[in-house]
Design an enzyme around this catalytic site. Structure first.
Site, PDB file in Angstrom:
ATOM      1  N   ASN A 245      -1.014   5.718   2.885  1.00 48.73           N
ATOM      2  CA  ASN A 245      -1.402   6.172   1.549  1.00 48.73           C
ATOM      3  C   ASN A 245      -2.709   6.949   1.642  1.00 48.73           C
ATOM      4  O   ASN A 245      -3.654   6.510   2.288  1.00 48.73           O
ATOM      5  CB  ASN A 245      -1.567   4.936   0.642  1.00 48.73           C
ATOM      6  CG  ASN A 245      -1.877   5.291  -0.794  1.00 48.73           C
ATOM      7  OD1 ASN A 245      -1.884   6.465  -1.155  1.00 48.73           O
ATOM      8  ND2 ASN A 245      -2.133   4.288  -1.598  1.00 48.73           N
TER       9      ASN A 245
ATOM     10  N   SER B  18      -5.544   4.714  -0.741  1.00 50.29           N
ATOM     11  CA  SER B  18      -5.217   3.289  -0.724  1.00 50.29           C
ATOM     12  C   SER B  18      -6.409   2.457  -1.185  1.00 50.29           C
ATOM     13  O   SER B  18      -7.536   2.627  -0.708  1.00 50.29           O
ATOM     14  CB  SER B  18      -4.818   2.876   0.700  1.00 50.29           C
ATOM     15  OG  SER B  18      -4.585   1.485   0.756  1.00 50.29           O
ATOM     16  N   SER B  19      -6.162   1.545  -2.130  1.00 48.05           N
ATOM     17  CA  SER B  19      -7.225   0.632  -2.580  1.00 48.05           C
ATOM     18  C   SER B  19      -7.454  -0.404  -1.493  1.00 48.05           C
ATOM     19  O   SER B  19      -6.544  -1.146  -1.138  1.00 48.05           O
ATOM     20  CB  SER B  19      -6.809  -0.055  -3.885  1.00 48.05           C
ATOM     21  OG  SER B  19      -6.668   0.869  -4.921  1.00 48.05           O
TER      22      SER B  19
ATOM     23  N   GLY C 141      -0.781  -5.481  -1.978  1.00 47.90           N
ATOM     24  CA  GLY C 141       0.529  -6.103  -1.846  1.00 47.90           C
ATOM     25  C   GLY C 141       0.672  -6.795  -0.492  1.00 47.90           C
ATOM     26  O   GLY C 141      -0.207  -6.738   0.368  1.00 47.90           O
TER      27      GLY C 141
ATOM     28  N   SER D 275       0.837  -1.204   0.000  1.00 45.36           N
ATOM     29  CA  SER D 275       0.000   0.000   0.000  1.00 45.36           C
ATOM     30  C   SER D 275       0.871   1.253   0.000  1.00 45.36           C
ATOM     31  O   SER D 275       1.800   1.375   0.793  1.00 45.36           O
ATOM     32  CB  SER D 275      -0.906  -0.002   1.237  1.00 45.36           C
ATOM     33  OG  SER D 275      -1.699   1.162   1.271  1.00 45.36           O
ATOM     34  N   GLY D 276       0.565   2.183  -0.913  1.00 44.32           N
ATOM     35  CA  GLY D 276       1.331   3.415  -1.020  1.00 44.32           C
ATOM     36  C   GLY D 276       2.477   3.346  -2.002  1.00 44.32           C
ATOM     37  O   GLY D 276       3.210   4.318  -2.183  1.00 44.32           O
TER      38      GLY D 276
ATOM     39  N   GLU E  94       1.415  -7.512   3.192  1.00 41.50           N
ATOM     40  CA  GLU E  94       1.275  -6.590   4.322  1.00 41.50           C
ATOM     41  C   GLU E  94       1.741  -7.249   5.609  1.00 41.50           C
ATOM     42  O   GLU E  94       1.412  -8.410   5.898  1.00 41.50           O
ATOM     43  CB  GLU E  94      -0.183  -6.129   4.472  1.00 41.50           C
ATOM     44  CG  GLU E  94      -0.652  -5.223   3.332  1.00 41.50           C
ATOM     45  CD  GLU E  94      -2.050  -4.671   3.570  1.00 41.50           C
ATOM     46  OE1 GLU E  94      -2.737  -5.149   4.487  1.00 41.50           O
ATOM     47  OE2 GLU E  94      -2.446  -3.749   2.835  1.00 41.50           O
TER      48      GLU E  94
ATOM     49  N   THR F 229      -2.289   1.966  -7.787  1.00 42.19           N
ATOM     50  CA  THR F 229      -3.500   2.551  -8.381  1.00 42.19           C
ATOM     51  C   THR F 229      -3.143   3.564  -9.454  1.00 42.19           C
ATOM     52  O   THR F 229      -3.758   3.589 -10.531  1.00 42.19           O
ATOM     53  CB  THR F 229      -4.348   3.213  -7.281  1.00 42.19           C
ATOM     54  OG1 THR F 229      -4.717   2.227  -6.315  1.00 42.19           O
ATOM     55  CG2 THR F 229      -5.606   3.834  -7.866  1.00 42.19           C
TER      56      THR F 229
END
Length: 975
Positions: free
Chosen positions: A156, A159-160, A386, A104-105, A388, A109
Site C-alpha cells: 500500500n 499504509s497506516s 488488519g 493493509s491496502g 497480518e 484509511t
C-alpha cells in the site's frame, strides 16, 4: 434490503444468497467487483473491495441521495452506513461507532476519510462558524496524522502504521462540536529500518522534498533522502507520491488546526535530528568508544537546543545509580548503536503522540454543560490495522493479530447480541446459533500468569541476561498442552518451525508462525534515562514538554515502567470496552490483489480475507433465523402497490394488519413472522418475489402517472399559451393605439407651426409598426414639401426642381453646390455687361433659327483642347442645343451640339470647376468655369441640377435615355 438492483450486478446483500456457501459468496463478490459494485451488505455490515481506481460515487449529488435514507432504500455504500450511524445517534440519542477493519491496502484509511467527509457534509445546515471551524479541524487532522503515521509499504502506498480511534462529539442538534483521537501501537521500528521496496514515514520525505531551501539550510539537511542511513532504502524508490505538494498541505493543515510557528519548527527540528542520528557512526580507540563524525554532534546540539558535551556524553555513556553512588558506564560500540537507534525511535514516537495530544487539546469539547445544551452524543470511527501474516512475523504482527482477535470476538458477540435482542423485543422465538468462539485465543494471549504476554513480561523481569530463547522456553513450558499453540520442541517433526526461534498460533483466521527474535527488546522498549534528561534540559520549551520524566534526579527511585505488551493489552481492553458501550456499525475491507490492478480479482487471496474477517460466519448468523426484517410502515411504503387492499392506502385497523393481508394475498404467509413493530421474512426468495412484483407494478404505476402528468402538463401549457396570446394581443393593441394617439397629439397643430412640424420628434413605435412609421414619415415629408412649394411661381418651381436634382446627384461629393443663392442660369448678361447686347442679339438669332424655348445655362468658360491649350470661350445651353461661342467675336457660335448627342457630363470633385461634355462622336468638350467665375460662387451644382431637371421633365417614354451620375474619372452624368 438494498434498493433492488439488476441481477447482472449480483446480490446487493449476501444475506440474500440462495445457498450460504463460500463458493456462492466468492462468486457474488467477484461479480460485483467486476461490474464496478465495490460495496455489498451483510445485513447492516458493509463489505468494501478496494477498486484501485477513482470512482465517481462520492460527490455532493451522491451524498444527497443517501442523506436521511434507510439502508435498504439505496444501493450499498459507505454513506449509507455513515448515515445510519448518524441517525441512530441523533434520533435515539445513542452513542454509535463505525469499525473499519481489513488488511493493509484494503482501503481502510480511504473509507474512514469518506465517512468523515459524509458526516461533515450533512451537518451544520445553518453554517454556524464555530461548527464549521470544528469540522474543518477534524478533517485537517487526518492529513497531519497520515503524514506522521503512514508510510509506503509493498502492499500500500499510504499504509497506516498505527491504529486510530476518533470520537466525534455532537450537540443535541446533531452538529459536531469537538472530538478526541486515540492512537495505538505506532510502528516505530520503521524509523530506523524498512523492508526492501518500502519507505519510512511520509513526514521525512515531505520535509526533504517539499521544504524551502532556507529551512533545509537551517536544519543542516539536503534534499536527497539517499544521504541519510535511516531512510535511504525508501529514498531510492520511484513513487507516484507527490511529497512536495503534501509538505505544503500538511503545513497548511497544522496552521488551520492551531499549531504555533514555534511548534511547527520544533517538529521539523526533531525530524532533522533523527536523520542526523542515523548518520552517526561509532568507532573504538583502544578501550574507548568514540564518535567518528563529531561535526554531527554540534548540529544535533543546535537542533535540540542543548549543550554539545551533554549530547556526546549521552551517546557514549550511561549513568547508573547504585544506592547513593553514581557511576558513569561507557558504552561499547554495540551499546552505543543500540542507544542511538532507541533514541531515534523514542523521539519519533514521542513526537507522534505529542501531535495527537496537541490536536486533542485543540478539538476537545469545552464549556459544554449538558443541563444547558442538552446531551452530548458521540460517533466513533475506528481505523485499525488488519490481520497480518508475513514470512517473518515479529512482535508487531503478534500485537496486531491479537488486536484483531479482540475485535473479531467483539464483532461476533455484538452481532449475536443484536440479533438476540431484536428477536426478544419483537417477540420472535430465538434459536441458538453455533459459532466459533475465539475467546480461547484471546485468553491464550492476555490471560494473567498463563498468557503469552504474561510469560513475556515475566521473562523481561528476570535478573541477568535474558534472551528470546529463554522466553520461548517459558512458552513451551506453560502452553505445552494448549490446542492453539505449538513450537518445534513440542512438534519435533514439523520442519516448518525452527528450533529455539519459532512458535505457531492457530488464530481464527488461520495458522501464523512467529519468530521470537526481538520480542524481549521490543517489549522492554528500553531508553536510557540519560537521553530523557538530555531532552528535558533543552532550552526549547516545546521539546522539553515532550519529556517530563527527564526531570527525575539520577538517584531517584521509580517504579518499573509497564512493558510495551502490557500497555498495548490495556489499551485494547479499554478500546473494546469503549466500543461495546456504543451501537456498532461495521465496514469490512477486502484487498482484491497485490498488484493494485482495478481488473484483477485473486480468488484465493480474497477467500482468505473473507475467512479471517469472519464474513461467511456473519452471513450464517444473520440467516440463522430470518434473512430480512423491516418495520411495518416501511414495508407498506415499499410494497403496498402489490395488493388492492393496501393501494393506494389501506383502511385496516393497523399497518400490521395491512402487511398480513398483503402477504396472505401473495401466498407468503408461511414464510414470515410478525413481530411487534417489524415483519420478519425467512428466505431471500420471498423477498425477491416481492421485489419482482413491486418492479412490475411500479412500471405500470409510472406509466399511468406519466400519462396523467403529461396530460396535465399539456393542458397547463395550452392554458398558459392561450393566456399569453390574449395578453400579447391586448398589449399589441394597446401599444398601437398608444402610438397613434401620441403621433396625433404631437402633430395635431402642425399646420399652424412655422416649420410645419419639422422640429417635432417622432415617438418610438412598437416593432410591429416600424414599417408603418416609415410610411407615415414619408407621407409627412411629402406633405411638408408640397406645403413649401405650393405657393411658388413657375420660375421658382423650376429652380427648386433643379436644386433638388443637383443635390440628389452631388450630395456628399462636392462641398459647395450653391444651394443658398438664387440660380440665374443665364450668366453671360451679368458677367459681361459690356458685351451683353452682342450676346442678346446672337441668342435671339439662334432662337429664331433653332426654335429653342428657353436658355437653361450660359457662362464664360476656359476651354481646354486636346493639346492641353486653353482659350476663353462661352457656353450657351438651351433646351435643344449646346453652343460653344467666342466672346472675342461678339459671341459668334463656333460649335453647335444637339442635346440629344450629349451622352454624359463629368465634373471634378475638387474646388475647381472642370466640366467635360461627352458626345456620341467622342469629340468631348472640356471647359473650366473656375477662372471665369467669382471665387465664392460655384456653378457646377447649378449646371448639373439644371440639366438633370430639364431632362427628367422631358422624358415621355420608358425608352428615353437613362441618367447616371459620376465624378470626373469615376463620376459622370449620362443622358
Amino acid at each position: 434490503m438494498a434498493e433492488h438492483e439488476s441481477l447482472e450486478f449480483g446480490k446487493a446483500d449476501f444475506v440474500l444468497l440462495d445457498n450460504v456457501s463460500m463458493e456462492e459468496f466468492m462468486a457474488n463478490l467477484k461479480l460485483r467487483f467486476e461490474k464496478g459494485r465495490i460495496y455489498t451488505y451483510i445485513g447492516e455490515v458493509v463489505v468494501s473491495v478496494n477498486p484501485y481506481r477513482a470512482m465517481n460515487i462520492y460527490g455532493r449529488d451522491v451524498i444527497e441521495q443517501y442523506k436521511g435514507r434507510e439502508l435498504y432504500e439505496r444501493p450499498p455504500h459507505l454513506f449509507a452506513i455513515a448515515d445510519a450511524a448518524y441517525k441512530a445517534m441523533k434520533r435515539r440519542n445513542k452513542d454509535t461507532c463505525i469499525v473499519i477493519s481489513g488488511e493493509s491496502g484494503a482501503g481502510k484509511t480511504e473509507a474512514s476519510k469518506y465517512i468523515m467527509q459524509y458526516i461533515a457534509a450533512i451537518t451544520n445546515p445553518n453554517q454556524r462558524a464555530e461548527v464549521e471551524r470544528v469540522k474543518n479541524m477534524l478533517l485537517k487532522s487526518n492529513c497531519v496524522l497520515e503524514a506522521f503515521g503512514n508510510a509506503k509499504t509493498n502492499r500500500n502506498d499510504n499504509s497506516s502504521r498505527f491504529g486510530k480511534y476518533m470520537d466525534i462529539n455532537f450537540d443535541f442538534k446533531g452538529d459536531p462540536i469537538g472530538g478526541h483521537i486515540n492512537n495505538y501501537l505506532l510502528e516505530k521500528s520503521r524509523v530506523i529500518f524498512q523492508q526492501e521496496g518500502e519507505r519510512s514515514f511520509h513526514s521525512f520525505y515531505q520535509l526533504l522534498r517539499g521544504a524551502p531551501d532556507s529551512l533545509l539550510r537551517s536544519l543542516h539537511i539536503q534534499k536527497d533522502p539517499k544521504a541519510y542511513n535511516f531512510i535511504k532504502v525508501g529514498g531510492q524508490l520511484k513513487s507516484c507520491i507527490n511529497d512536495g505538494a503534501d509538505f505544503k498541505a500538511v503545513a497548511d493543515a497544522m496552521k488551520v488546526i492551531g499549531f504555533t510557528g514555534d511548534e511547527i519548527q520544533t517538529v521539523y527540528k526533531i525530524l532533522a535530528t533523527i536523520l542526523h542520528l542515523g548518520n552517526l557512526t561509532f568507532g573504538v580507540d583502544g578501550d574507548v568508544t568514540l564518535i567518528e563524525n563529531t561535526k554531527l554532534v554540534s548540529v544535533i546540539r543546535e537542533l535540540l537546543s542543548t549543550k554539545e558535551e551533554n549530547v556526546e556524553k549521552a551517546l557514549l555513556y550511561r549513568t547508573v545509580a547504585t544506592g547513593r553512588d553514581v557511576i558513569e558506564k561507557q558504552h561499547t560500540t554495540q551499546e552505543a548503536n543500540y542507544g542511538r537507534d532507541a533514541l531515534a525511535k523514542a523521539m519519533y514516537e514521542r513526537l507522534f503522540c505529542w501531535i495527537v495530544s496537541r490536536i486533542n487539546d485543540i478539538i476537545e469539547v469545552r464549556n459544554y454543560d449538558a443541563k444547558i445544551h442538552g446531551k452530548n452524543t458521540v460517533i466513533g470511527v475506528l481505523d485499525i490495522y488488519g490481520f497480518e501474516i508475513f514470512q517473518n512475523n515479529s512482535f508487531e504482527q503478534f500485537c496486531i493479530n491479537y488486536c484483531n482477535e479482540k475485535l473479531q470476538q467483539l464483532f461476533i458477540q455484538l452481532v449475536l447480541k443484536q440479533e438476540q435482542d431484536e428477536y426478544q423485543r419483537e417477540g420472535i422465538p430465538w434459536k441458538h446459533i453455533d459459532y466459533f468462539n475465539n475467546q480461547i485465543i484471546v485468553d491464550l494471549v492476555e490471560q494473567q500468569h498463563k498468557g503469552i504476554f504474561a510469560v513475556l513480561d515475566e521473562a523481561c523481569m528476570n535478573v541477568g541476561k535474558v534472551t528470546d530463547e529463554v522466553f520461548l522456553q517459558g512458552l513451551n513450558t506453560k502452553l505445552a498442552k494448549h490446542a492453539h499453540y505449538t513450537s518445534r520442541k513440542l512438534s519435533p517433526t514439523d520442519k516448518s518451525l525452527e528450533f529455539d526461534r519459532d512458535f505457531r498460533i492457530r488464530h481464527y483466521a488461520g495458522d501464523v508462525v512467529y519468530s521470537v527474535v526481538g520480542f524481549i527488546d521490543k517489549n522492554k522498549d528500553t531508553l536510557f534515562q540519560d537521553f530523557k534528561r538530555l531532552l528535558y534540559n533543552s532550552s526549547n520549551s516545546v521539546l522539553k514538554a515532550m519529556w517530563p520524566e527527564g526531570k527525575l534526579r539520577i538517584t531517584e527511585v521509580t517504579k518499573r515502567p509497564l512493558t510495551a505488551a502490557t500497555l498495548f493489552k490495556n489499551s485494547m481492553i479499554s478500546l473494546v470496552e469503549n466500543l461495546a458501550s456504543k451501537e456498532p456499525y461495521y465496514v469490512r475491507c477486502i484487498k482484491p490483489n497485490d498488484v493494485k490492478s482495478p481488473l484483477l480479482f485473486e480468488h484465493e487471496r480474497c477467500r482468505h480475507q473473507v475467512e479471517y474477517l469472519g464474513l461467511l460466519e456473519n452471513v450464517r448468523v444473520r440467516r440463522a433465523g430470518f434473512a430480512n426484517r423491516q418495520t411495518y410502515p416501511r414495508f407498506l411504503q415499499r410494497y403496498k402497490m402489490i395488493s388492492e387492499f393496501t393501494w393506494p392506502n389501506h383502511d385496516l385497523p393497523s399497518d400490521k394488519d395491512a402487511v398480513k393481508r398483503l402477504l396472505q394475498g401473495c401466498g407468503f404467509d408461511h414464510d414470515v413472522a410478525y413481530g411487534k413493530t417489524k415483519v420478519f421474512i425467512r428466505t431471500p426468495r420471498t423477498l425477491f418475489s416481492l421485489e419482482e412484483q413491486r418492479a412490475e407494478m411500479v412500471q405500470r404505476i409510472v406509466l399511468f402517472l406519466q400519462k396523467v402528468w403529461r396530460g396535465t402538463i399539456a393542458r397547463m401549457r395550452y392554458r398558459r399559451m392561450r393566456a399569453a396570446l390574449t395578453i400579447l394581443q391586448a398589449y399589441r393593441r394597446y401599444k398601437v393605439k398608444s402610438y397613434i394617439r401620441e403621433v396625433n397629439r404631437r402633430f395635431k397643430n402642425v399646420r399652424s407651426m412655422k416649420d410645419h412640424g419639422r422640429h417635432v420628434k417622432w415617438p418610438t413605435p412598437p416593432k410591429v409598426l416600424r414599417r408603418f412609421e416609415e410610411a407615415l414619415k414619408s407621407i409627412h415629408s411629402r406633405w411638408w414639401a408640397w406645403t413649401l412649394i405650393k405657393g411658388l411661381s413657375p420660375e421658382e418651381t423650376l429652380q427648386v426642381r433643379a436644386k433638388v436634382a443637383g443635390l440628389e446627384a452631388l450630395k456628399g461629393q462636392r462641398a459647395d453646390l450653391g444651394l443658398q443663392r438664387a440660380w440665374e442660369g443665364n450668366y453671360l448678361k451679368r458677367d459681361s455687361p459690356d458685351t451683353a447686347a452682342s450676346f442678346t442679339l446672337v441668342s435671339s438669332d439662334l432662337q429664331r433659327k433653332d426654335k429653342f424655348m428657353r436658355v437653361l445655362f450660359s457662362c464664360n468658360v476656359r476651354k481646354i483642347n486636346r493639346f492641353h491649350k486653353s482659350e476663353n470661350r462661352a457656353v450657351l445651353i438651351t433646351d435643344r442645343h449646346l453652343y460653344k461661342m467666342d466672346p472675342l467675336k461678339q459671341y459668334k457660335p463656333m460649335k453647335s451640339i444637339p442635346l440629344y448627342n450629349v451622352t454624359g457630363l463629368s465634373v471634378s470633385p475638387g474646388k475647381d470647376q472642370l466640366v467635360v461634355f461627352h458626345t456620341k462622336d467622342s469629340r468631348d468638350l472640356v471647359v473650366c468655369l473656375q477662372d471665369m467665375v467669382p471665387a465664392n460662387e460655384s456653378r457646377i451644382g447649378e449646371l448639373v441640377g439644371t440639366l438633370l431637371s430639364h431632362f427628367k421633365s422631358s422624358i415621355v417614354s420608358p425608352k428615353s435615355t437613362a441618367v447616371d451620375i459620376r465624378h470626373a474619372g469615376d463620376r459622370s452624368i449620362f443622358y
